[in-house]
Design an enzyme around this catalytic site. Structure first.
Site, mmCIF file in Angstrom:
data_model
loop_
_atom_site.group_PDB
_atom_site.id
_atom_site.type_symbol
_atom_site.label_atom_id
_atom_site.label_comp_id
_atom_site.label_asym_id
_atom_site.label_seq_id
_atom_site.Cartn_x
_atom_site.Cartn_y
_atom_site.Cartn_z
ATOM 1 N N ASP A 1 6.207 1.647 6.794
ATOM 2 C CA ASP A 1 4.787 1.316 6.601
ATOM 3 C C ASP A 1 4.162 2.366 5.675
ATOM 4 O O ASP A 1 3.521 3.283 6.134
ATOM 5 C CB ASP A 1 4.089 1.272 7.953
ATOM 6 N N GLU B 1 3.912 -6.024 4.143
ATOM 7 C CA GLU B 1 3.482 -5.021 5.114
ATOM 8 C C GLU B 1 4.621 -4.678 6.043
ATOM 9 O O GLU B 1 5.311 -5.574 6.548
ATOM 10 C CB GLU B 1 2.285 -5.550 5.903
ATOM 11 N N GLU C 1 -5.076 1.526 2.859
ATOM 12 C CA GLU C 1 -4.842 0.355 3.700
ATOM 13 C C GLU C 1 -4.995 0.737 5.168
ATOM 14 O O GLU C 1 -5.517 -0.036 5.957
ATOM 15 C CB GLU C 1 -3.439 -0.215 3.443
ATOM 16 N N GLU C 2 -4.547 1.917 5.515
ATOM 17 C CA GLU C 2 -4.610 2.366 6.912
ATOM 18 C C GLU C 2 -6.050 2.631 7.354
ATOM 19 O O GLU C 2 -6.303 2.795 8.542
ATOM 20 C CB GLU C 2 -3.756 3.622 7.111
ATOM 21 N N HIS D 1 0.817 -1.215 0.000
ATOM 22 C CA HIS D 1 0.000 0.000 0.000
ATOM 23 C C HIS D 1 0.849 1.263 0.000
ATOM 24 O O HIS D 1 1.957 1.304 0.537
ATOM 25 C CB HIS D 1 -0.992 0.003 1.162
#
Length: 187
Positions: free
Chosen positions: A109, A170, A143-144, A97
């Protein structure tokens, strides 16, 4: 490292609906177009598909029922295959992502995840390696926000029914345990 520096250092605030996330998508799309043009004279097919997903789902989070509804979540999917591969042929999905947690530059991330995916794609194109089955690289947003971009892909994208396996990258970083999870019918 250049991809991580660009995404986490030069492009800031990559949360859903921000200018930073839009810039991250533009950067990745430019990199993908360059790889696609390099592959065009070889026995390798590189297809790029941009989609905007709409959908909804219910879930339980921290003991509370939550309903999520979304629209226009952007995804970039790249299908790499042999020239003679058929459209519905079983494929492996590699997912990462572009968005980042609020207040974070998002290097681990997940700019490093995106960088890994771009470098694997570059290696495939540069070496003219023809995968035995198609590989789909999904660069998703949101994604978050409870995996909205991935949900949009798996419920609406034209390539969703061809998936035989999924590898989700991830929080790639220098420390911490590696974790592999297997799931499927009957598990």
């Amino acid at each position: 490292m250049a991809h991580i520096l660009q995404l986490a250092g030069n492009i800031r605030d990559r949360q859903q609906s921000t200018r930073g996330l839009h810039q991250a998508f533009e950067y990745v799309e430019s990199e993908l177009r360059n790889l696609q043009s390099k592959a065009s004279s070889r026995e390798l097919r590189v297809e790029i598909d941009e989609s905007f997903a709409n959908g909804s789902f219910n879930m339980v989070f921290l003991g509370h029922s939550i309903s999520n509804t979304y629209q226009n979540h952007r995804n970039l999917a790249v299908r790499v295959s042999a020239l003679e591969a058929q459209e519905g042929e079983v494929a492996v999905l590699v997912n990462g992502h572009l968005d980042a947690p609020l207040g974070s530059p998002g290097a681990g991330d997940c700019a490093s995840c995106v960088a890994t995916m771009l470098e694997v794609l570059r290696y495939i194109v540069d070496t003219n390696w023809i995968p035995p089955s198609p590989i789909i690289f999904l660069f998703n947003g949101a994604e978050e926000l409870f995996l909205l971009g991935a949900h949009g892909f798996i419920t609406t994208h034209k390539w969703r029914n061809s998936l035989g396996a999924v590898i989700n990258i991830e929080s790639t970083g220098a420390t911490g345990p590696d974790l592999v999870v297997q799931s499927g019918p009957g598990t």
